[in-house]
Design a protein around this motif. Structure first.
Motif, PDB file in Angstrom:
ATOM      1  N   ALA A 239      -2.359  -1.072  -5.261  1.00  0.00           N
ATOM      2  CA  ALA A 239      -1.911  -2.344  -5.824  1.00  0.00           C
ATOM      3  C   ALA A 239      -2.829  -3.462  -5.351  1.00  0.00           C
ATOM      4  CB  ALA A 239      -0.477  -2.626  -5.386  1.00  0.00           C
ATOM      5  N   ARG A 240      -2.956  -4.502  -6.165  1.00  0.00           N
ATOM      6  CA  ARG A 240      -3.797  -5.646  -5.798  1.00  0.00           C
ATOM      7  C   ARG A 240      -3.340  -6.242  -4.460  1.00  0.00           C
ATOM      8  NH1 ARG A 240      -4.264 -10.217 -10.120  1.00  0.00           N
ATOM      9  NH2 ARG A 240      -4.164  -8.296 -11.281  1.00  0.00           N
ATOM     10  N   GLY A 241      -2.031  -6.299  -4.241  1.00  0.00           N
ATOM     11  CA  GLY A 241      -1.500  -6.825  -2.984  1.00  0.00           C
ATOM     12  C   GLY A 241      -1.896  -5.978  -1.797  1.00  0.00           C
ATOM     13  N   CYS A 242      -2.085  -4.701  -2.011  1.00  0.00           N
ATOM     14  CA  CYS A 242      -2.521  -3.796  -0.948  1.00  0.00           C
ATOM     15  C   CYS A 242      -3.920  -4.171  -0.485  1.00  0.00           C
ATOM     16  CB  CYS A 242      -2.479  -2.355  -1.453  1.00  0.00           C
ATOM     17  SG  CYS A 242      -3.206  -1.145  -0.326  1.00  0.00           S
ATOM     18  N   CYS A 243      -4.831  -4.248  -1.415  1.00  0.00           N
ATOM     19  CA  CYS A 243      -6.221  -4.575  -1.063  1.00  0.00           C
ATOM     20  C   CYS A 243      -6.327  -5.978  -0.477  1.00  0.00           C
ATOM     21  CB  CYS A 243      -7.124  -4.424  -2.280  1.00  0.00           C
ATOM     22  SG  CYS A 243      -7.260  -2.684  -2.832  1.00  0.00           S
ATOM     23  N   ALA A 244      -5.571  -6.914  -1.029  1.00  0.00           N
ATOM     24  CA  ALA A 244      -5.569  -8.275  -0.489  1.00  0.00           C
ATOM     25  C   ALA A 244      -5.029  -8.270   0.933  1.00  0.00           C
ATOM     26  CB  ALA A 244      -4.742  -9.192  -1.381  1.00  0.00           C
TER      27      ALA A 244
ATOM     28  N   CYS B 248       0.820  -1.222   0.000  1.00  0.00           N
ATOM     29  CA  CYS B 248       0.000   0.000   0.000  1.00  0.00           C
ATOM     30  C   CYS B 248       0.852   1.269   0.000  1.00  0.00           C
ATOM     31  CB  CYS B 248      -0.905   0.033   1.225  1.00  0.00           C
ATOM     32  SG  CYS B 248      -2.066  -1.356   1.337  1.00  0.00           S
TER      33      CYS B 248
ATOM     34  N   THR C 103      -3.907   4.155  -8.146  1.00  0.00           N
ATOM     35  CA  THR C 103      -4.748   3.011  -7.810  1.00  0.00           C
ATOM     36  C   THR C 103      -3.971   2.105  -6.867  1.00  0.00           C
ATOM     37  OG1 THR C 103      -5.783   3.112  -9.978  1.00  0.00           O
ATOM     38  CG2 THR C 103      -5.992   1.038  -8.776  1.00  0.00           C
TER      39      THR C 103
ATOM     40  N   CYS D 259     -10.528  -0.179  -1.669  1.00  0.00           N
ATOM     41  CA  CYS D 259     -10.379  -1.638  -1.760  1.00  0.00           C
ATOM     42  C   CYS D 259     -11.694  -2.369  -1.469  1.00  0.00           C
ATOM     43  CB  CYS D 259      -9.298  -2.105  -0.789  1.00  0.00           C
ATOM     44  SG  CYS D 259      -7.638  -1.562  -1.237  1.00  0.00           S
TER      45      CYS D 259
END
Length: 121
Positions: free
Chosen positions: A53-58, A42, A51, A103
């Motif tokens: 990162a996908r890893g942030c929201c996960a 994040c 935006t 997210c």
């Protein structure tokens, strides 16, 4: 010029916490080093926007799933509050506070230097 120095300080704190974190072999209470490590993806969004990162929201989703009791939720809140207090403020705090909605995660408190983590259940 203060924002890059402040962001570097926050990043240094996160990296130091990751280095001193002991390996976990059994399910233990959530630690700040685990929170920082999980949310490292994040950092770019908090510093620069855009935006997440996908890893942030996960990571946010995983932390919420793991925080299945009040002490863990309070710990995560306290860790986030510590980072918010160390941030230079302004746009970084605003972007960090927007992460849960970006997210599609319902965080039960606001990411803020003034949040009362003891009130979280």
């Amino acid at each position: 010029m203060a924002a890059p120095r402040g962001a570097a300080l926050v990043l240094a704190m996160v990296l130091a916490a990751m280095v001193v974190a002991p390996p976990v072999t059994v399910r233990a209470a959530i630690s700040c080093s685990a929170v920082y490590s999980t949310l490292m993806p994040c950092l770019q969004y908090v510093q620069q926007g855009g935006t997440p990162a996908r890893g942030c929201c996960a990571g946010i989703q995983n932390l919420l799933a793991e925080a299945n009791n009040s002490p863990d939720r309070r710990t995560i809140c306290g860790c986030l509050k510590n980072v918010a207090n160390a941030a230079p403020g302004g746009s970084e705090i605003t972007r960090a506070a927007a992460l849960p909605s970006k997210c599609n995660v319902n965080l039960p408190y606001k990411i803020s230097p003034s949040v009362d983590c003891n009130s979280i259940h």
